[in-house]
Motif scaffolding. Structure first.
Motif, PDB file in Angstrom:
ATOM      1  N   CYS A   1       0.825  -1.225   0.000  1.00  0.00           N
ATOM      2  CA  CYS A   1       0.000   0.000   0.000  1.00  0.00           C
ATOM      3  C   CYS A   1       0.850   1.264   0.000  1.00  0.00           C
ATOM      4  CB  CYS A   1      -0.907   0.023   1.231  1.00  0.00           C
ATOM      5  SG  CYS A   1      -2.059  -1.351   1.311  1.00  0.00           S
ATOM      6  N   ALA A   2       2.112   1.169  -0.417  1.00  0.00           N
ATOM      7  CA  ALA A   2       2.991   2.342  -0.404  1.00  0.00           C
ATOM      8  C   ALA A   2       2.755   3.188  -1.657  1.00  0.00           C
ATOM      9  CB  ALA A   2       4.443   1.894  -0.342  1.00  0.00           C
ATOM     10  N   ASN A   3       3.388   4.361  -1.717  1.00  0.00           N
ATOM     11  CA  ASN A   3       3.231   5.178  -2.921  1.00  0.00           C
ATOM     12  C   ASN A   3       4.453   5.106  -3.833  1.00  0.00           C
ATOM     13  OD1 ASN A   3       4.996   6.693  -1.477  1.00  0.00           O
ATOM     14  ND2 ASN A   3       3.587   8.385  -1.050  1.00  0.00           N
ATOM     15  N   SER A   4       5.400   4.233  -3.476  1.00  0.00           N
ATOM     16  CA  SER A   4       6.599   4.038  -4.294  1.00  0.00           C
ATOM     17  C   SER A   4       7.164   2.653  -3.951  1.00  0.00           C
ATOM     18  CB  SER A   4       7.623   5.123  -3.951  1.00  0.00           C
ATOM     19  OG  SER A   4       8.910   4.750  -4.384  1.00  0.00           O
ATOM     20  N   PHE A   5       7.924   2.086  -4.894  1.00  0.00           N
ATOM     21  CA  PHE A   5       8.603   0.812  -4.606  1.00  0.00           C
ATOM     22  C   PHE A   5      10.030   1.034  -4.109  1.00  0.00           C
ATOM     23  CE2 PHE A   5       5.495  -0.562  -7.842  1.00  0.00           C
ATOM     24  CZ  PHE A   5       4.874  -1.562  -7.124  1.00  0.00           C
ATOM     25  N   SER A   6      10.459   2.304  -4.067  1.00  0.00           N
ATOM     26  CA  SER A   6      11.893   2.532  -3.885  1.00  0.00           C
ATOM     27  C   SER A   6      12.423   1.961  -2.570  1.00  0.00           C
ATOM     28  CB  SER A   6      12.243   4.008  -4.055  1.00  0.00           C
ATOM     29  OG  SER A   6      11.719   4.764  -3.000  1.00  0.00           O
ATOM     30  N   ASP A   7      11.611   1.947  -1.535  1.00  0.00           N
ATOM     31  CA  ASP A   7      12.066   1.380  -0.258  1.00  0.00           C
ATOM     32  C   ASP A   7      11.432   0.010   0.025  1.00  0.00           C
ATOM     33  OD1 ASP A   7      13.679   3.545   0.280  1.00  0.00           O
ATOM     34  OD2 ASP A   7      12.195   4.581   1.511  1.00  0.00           O
ATOM     35  N   ILE A   8      10.965  -0.672  -1.004  1.00  0.00           N
ATOM     36  CA  ILE A   8      10.356  -1.994  -0.786  1.00  0.00           C
ATOM     37  C   ILE A   8      11.234  -3.057  -1.447  1.00  0.00           C
ATOM     38  CG2 ILE A   8       8.385  -3.493  -1.325  1.00  0.00           C
ATOM     39  CD1 ILE A   8       6.588  -1.094  -1.125  1.00  0.00           C
ATOM     40  N   ASP A   9      11.690  -4.021  -0.657  1.00  0.00           N
ATOM     41  CA  ASP A   9      12.499  -5.119  -1.182  1.00  0.00           C
ATOM     42  C   ASP A   9      11.587  -6.334  -1.378  1.00  0.00           C
ATOM     43  OD1 ASP A   9      14.183  -7.243  -1.608  1.00  0.00           O
ATOM     44  OD2 ASP A   9      15.744  -6.486  -0.261  1.00  0.00           O
ATOM     45  N   LEU A  10      11.128  -6.491  -2.641  1.00  0.00           N
ATOM     46  CA  LEU A  10      10.147  -7.561  -2.903  1.00  0.00           C
ATOM     47  C   LEU A  10      10.715  -8.951  -2.640  1.00  0.00           C
ATOM     48  CD1 LEU A  10       8.127  -6.552  -6.065  1.00  0.00           C
ATOM     49  CD2 LEU A  10       7.247  -7.086  -3.791  1.00  0.00           C
ATOM     50  N   GLY A  11      12.020  -9.101  -2.880  1.00  0.00           N
ATOM     51  CA  GLY A  11      12.662 -10.396  -2.627  1.00  0.00           C
ATOM     52  C   GLY A  11      12.496 -10.810  -1.170  1.00  0.00           C
ATOM     53  N   LYS A  12      12.583  -9.835  -0.277  1.00  0.00           N
ATOM     54  CA  LYS A  12      12.414 -10.137   1.147  1.00  0.00           C
ATOM     55  C   LYS A  12      10.966 -10.539   1.442  1.00  0.00           C
ATOM     56  CE  LYS A  12      16.208  -7.568   3.199  1.00  0.00           C
ATOM     57  NZ  LYS A  12      16.628  -6.460   4.057  1.00  0.00           N
TER      58      LYS A  12
ATOM     59  N   GLY B   1       2.334 -20.690  -2.221  1.00  0.00           N
ATOM     60  CA  GLY B   1       0.984 -20.379  -2.723  1.00  0.00           C
ATOM     61  C   GLY B   1       0.457 -19.043  -2.234  1.00  0.00           C
ATOM     62  N   GLY B   2       1.253 -18.347  -1.446  1.00  0.00           N
ATOM     63  CA  GLY B   2       0.812 -17.040  -0.934  1.00  0.00           C
ATOM     64  C   GLY B   2       0.696 -16.011  -2.050  1.00  0.00           C
ATOM     65  N   VAL B   3      -0.006 -14.943  -1.737  1.00  0.00           N
ATOM     66  CA  VAL B   3      -0.313 -13.932  -2.755  1.00  0.00           C
ATOM     67  C   VAL B   3       0.159 -12.554  -2.294  1.00  0.00           C
ATOM     68  CG1 VAL B   3      -2.205 -12.715  -3.916  1.00  0.00           C
ATOM     69  CG2 VAL B   3      -2.330 -15.196  -3.613  1.00  0.00           C
ATOM     70  N   ILE B   4       0.916 -11.880  -3.172  1.00  0.00           N
ATOM     71  CA  ILE B   4       1.256 -10.475  -2.927  1.00  0.00           C
ATOM     72  C   ILE B   4       0.491  -9.640  -3.952  1.00  0.00           C
ATOM     73  CG2 ILE B   4       3.077  -8.720  -2.938  1.00  0.00           C
ATOM     74  CD1 ILE B   4       5.094 -10.847  -2.180  1.00  0.00           C
ATOM     75  N   GLN B   5      -0.287  -8.691  -3.472  1.00  0.00           N
ATOM     76  CA  GLN B   5      -1.016  -7.786  -4.359  1.00  0.00           C
ATOM     77  C   GLN B   5      -0.491  -6.376  -4.135  1.00  0.00           C
ATOM     78  OE1 GLN B   5      -4.177  -8.206  -6.529  1.00  0.00           O
ATOM     79  NE2 GLN B   5      -2.904 -10.030  -6.713  1.00  0.00           N
ATOM     80  N   SER B   6      -0.178  -5.698  -5.219  1.00  0.00           N
ATOM     81  CA  SER B   6       0.292  -4.313  -5.108  1.00  0.00           C
ATOM     82  C   SER B   6      -0.806  -3.358  -5.564  1.00  0.00           C
ATOM     83  CB  SER B   6       1.516  -4.111  -5.991  1.00  0.00           C
ATOM     84  OG  SER B   6       1.732  -2.733  -6.187  1.00  0.00           O
TER      85      SER B   6
ATOM     86  N   VAL C   1      10.953  -4.776 -10.228  1.00  0.00           N
ATOM     87  CA  VAL C   1      12.041  -5.606 -10.745  1.00  0.00           C
ATOM     88  C   VAL C   1      12.139  -6.843  -9.866  1.00  0.00           C
ATOM     89  CG1 VAL C   1      14.510  -5.672 -11.279  1.00  0.00           C
ATOM     90  CG2 VAL C   1      13.233  -3.525 -11.501  1.00  0.00           C
ATOM     91  N   LEU C   2      12.082  -8.014 -10.523  1.00  0.00           N
ATOM     92  CA  LEU C   2      12.086  -9.257  -9.749  1.00  0.00           C
ATOM     93  C   LEU C   2      13.172 -10.195 -10.240  1.00  0.00           C
ATOM     94  CD1 LEU C   2       8.255 -10.010  -9.839  1.00  0.00           C
ATOM     95  CD2 LEU C   2       9.576  -9.274  -7.850  1.00  0.00           C
ATOM     96  N   PRO C   3      13.880 -10.852  -9.319  1.00  0.00           N
ATOM     97  CA  PRO C   3      14.822 -11.875  -9.752  1.00  0.00           C
ATOM     98  C   PRO C   3      14.040 -13.085 -10.269  1.00  0.00           C
ATOM     99  CG  PRO C   3      14.699 -11.757  -7.346  1.00  0.00           C
ATOM    100  CD  PRO C   3      13.817 -10.685  -7.876  1.00  0.00           C
ATOM    101  N   PRO C   4      14.519 -13.776 -11.340  1.00  0.00           N
ATOM    102  CA  PRO C   4      13.720 -14.831 -11.985  1.00  0.00           C
ATOM    103  C   PRO C   4      13.172 -15.890 -11.026  1.00  0.00           C
ATOM    104  CG  PRO C   4      15.796 -14.508 -13.130  1.00  0.00           C
ATOM    105  CD  PRO C   4      15.807 -13.574 -11.975  1.00  0.00           C
TER     106      PRO C   4
ATOM    107  N   SER D   1       9.633 -17.654  -6.416  1.00  0.00           N
ATOM    108  CA  SER D   1       9.111 -18.994  -6.708  1.00  0.00           C
ATOM    109  C   SER D   1       8.033 -19.404  -5.713  1.00  0.00           C
ATOM    110  CB  SER D   1      10.232 -20.029  -6.632  1.00  0.00           C
ATOM    111  OG  SER D   1      11.183 -19.752  -7.612  1.00  0.00           O
ATOM    112  N   GLY D   2       6.979 -19.999  -6.244  1.00  0.00           N
ATOM    113  CA  GLY D   2       5.950 -20.576  -5.373  1.00  0.00           C
ATOM    114  C   GLY D   2       4.907 -19.597  -4.879  1.00  0.00           C
ATOM    115  N   ILE D   3       5.053 -18.328  -5.270  1.00  0.00           N
ATOM    116  CA  ILE D   3       4.029 -17.373  -4.843  1.00  0.00           C
ATOM    117  C   ILE D   3       3.492 -16.625  -6.066  1.00  0.00           C
ATOM    118  CG2 ILE D   3       5.138 -17.034  -2.587  1.00  0.00           C
ATOM    119  CD1 ILE D   3       5.993 -14.274  -3.595  1.00  0.00           C
ATOM    120  N   THR D   4       2.421 -15.882  -5.856  1.00  0.00           N
ATOM    121  CA  THR D   4       1.822 -15.127  -6.949  1.00  0.00           C
ATOM    122  C   THR D   4       1.906 -13.641  -6.627  1.00  0.00           C
ATOM    123  OG1 THR D   4       0.263 -16.918  -7.333  1.00  0.00           O
ATOM    124  CG2 THR D   4      -0.331 -14.779  -8.225  1.00  0.00           C
ATOM    125  N   ILE D   5       2.376 -12.876  -7.607  1.00  0.00           N
ATOM    126  CA  ILE D   5       2.413 -11.419  -7.424  1.00  0.00           C
ATOM    127  C   ILE D   5       1.533 -10.772  -8.485  1.00  0.00           C
ATOM    128  CG2 ILE D   5       3.867  -9.349  -7.532  1.00  0.00           C
ATOM    129  CD1 ILE D   5       6.067 -10.760  -6.321  1.00  0.00           C
TER     130      ILE D   5
END
Ligand code: NAP
Ligand code: ZN
Ligand code: ZN
Length: 358
Positions: A249-260, A268-273, A284-287, A291-295
């Motif tokens: 729910c942020a207004n930028s990705f600059s301080d969000i580490d999606l890998g973490k 099977g967990g879900v991340i919704q932006s 930007v996501l590493p290939p 793995s194993g989740i849905t964004i």
């Protein structure tokens, strides 16, 4: 009713966007399936800042923003068939139009219609760009005008029309509820709705903010856990494989580490932006890092989901943290300036329209 005279606080100087001016403007033609609403108050969304400050490309001259609108119906088109009546208290959010005919619209996914038009910003087919709710009146297709239950005060109902629904929709669609561990990332206006709503839906709630300074407030909102992602380097330890659902729910990705965040999701967990960042910012996501989740990403919510949200808020008598500020050139300056600094707990609603416009 005859044609109303539209007036609102518009961005007239892009370089000095926080100083809007009270201007008169021409609206689009009133169609038979339109409704005119006399605005009572309007929430201040992070998107208003993005649009007015040209984060999303140059702001048009005279743009009036605001898409968390509550007011009363003053004109109903002759072909309207949804039962709206003059005097009804209603809300209008970020969507003003969709085709209503495509499969997505017919299935109740109007925000994902290819012909989506936003209340302000994204144009109609003929190029007209709508004006928002920092104005005396708003014109809208009846399908996006939603009745407000009596026991929700207007100042609270207004920000639910965009901020509230934007986080409620992914929570609802991804089964937030008892037994679920749900993360809300970015405790701004929308994040605060997220914490309160996820808790009310029965989930165990993890609030993720960049720093420690919102901890006390986030716990008061109902969060069960608080994580300061920039100040606790090792926050991932201990949360491995923990969460079912995360809404960014942020207004930028600059301080969000999606890998973490990927690491703390269950299989099977879900991340919704819902993040709508400045132009040029990408995910930007590493290939194999996810793995194993849905964004995915999520856009506002449908009229039907708004009704479900309002029903939940009304039945559970939910309270949100809203600071009212009377609308004026000075009031708009203040909300823009303080929003930009993150100096709000947690949503502003512009009020006192009758004093300014009547
Ligand atoms: P807001 O009240 O300004 O809150 C934004 C929050 O983002 C801040 O409180 C902060 O939370 C976090 N943040 C700020 N700078 C950041 C950075 N550089 N990196 C990571 N996080 C940062 O805004 P809002 O009204 O909640 O809106 C949030 C976003 O949703 C905006 O981009 C808005 O345009 C978008 N939006 C999208 C939709 C949609 O349909 N998808 C609808 C409405 C709004 P912490 O201090 O807690 O970290
Ligand atoms: Zn919004
Ligand atoms: Zn459609």
């Amino acid at each position: 009713m005859s044609e109303v005279q539209f007036k609102g606080f518009g961005v007239v100087d892009r370089e000095d966007w926080k100083h809007t001016k009270l201007i008169s403007f021409k609206n689009r033609k009133f169609n038979d399936n339109d409704v005119d609403v006399k605005v009572e108050c309007c929430g201040v969304c992070g998107s208003d800042i993005h649009r007015a400050s040209s984060h999303w490309g140059p702001c048009k001259e005279g743009q009036v923003v605001g898409h968390e609108i509550v007011g009363h119906v003053v004109r109903v088109g002759s072909a309207c068939k949804l039962g709206l009546k003059i005097g009804d208290r209603v809300g209008i959010g970020a969507q003003a139009f969709s085709c209503l005919k495509c499969e997505r619209c017919l299935d109740g996914h109007e925000p994902y219609c290819a012909h989506f038009v936003s209340t302000y910003g994204r144009p109609y087919a003929d190029g007209f760009i709508g004006q928002g709710g920092y104005a005396n009146y708003v014109r809208c297709l009846e399908n996006f005008v939603i009745p407000i239950p009596d026991n929700i005060p207007s100042e609270t109902a207004a920000p639910l029309m965009c901020g509230g629904i934007t986080v409620f929709s992914p929570l609802y669609r991804h089964n937030c509820g008892p037994g679920k561990k749900v993360g809300i990332v970015g405790i701004g206006g929308i994040g605060h709705f997220g914490v309160i709503l996820a808790k009310a839906m029965g989930a165990e709630v993890y609030a993720f903010s960049r720093r420690q300074n919102k901890k006390e407030d986030a716990l008061k909102l109902g969060a069960d856990h608080y994580i300061a992602t920039l100040e606790d380097e090792n926050w991932v330890d201990g949360l491995y494989n923990k969460l079912d659902l995360v809404v960014l729910c942020a207004n930028s990705f600059s301080d969000i580490d999606l890998g973490k965040f990927a690491k703390v999701m269950k299989f099977g967990g879900v991340i919704q932006s819902i993040v709508a960042p400045p132009v040029g910012e990408n995910i930007v996501l590493p290939p194999f890092g996810v793995s194993g989740i849905t964004i995915g990403s999520s856009a506002i919510g449908s009229p039907n989901e708004i009704k479900i949200l309002l029903d939940l808020v009304s039945k559970k008598n939910l309270k949100f943290w809203v600071e009212p500020i009377p609308i004026s050139e000075e009031g708009v300056f203040q909300v823009f300036d303080r929003m930009e600094k993150g100096d709000v707990r947690f949503r502003f609603t512009l009020t006192d329209y009758n004093k300014q416009f009547d």
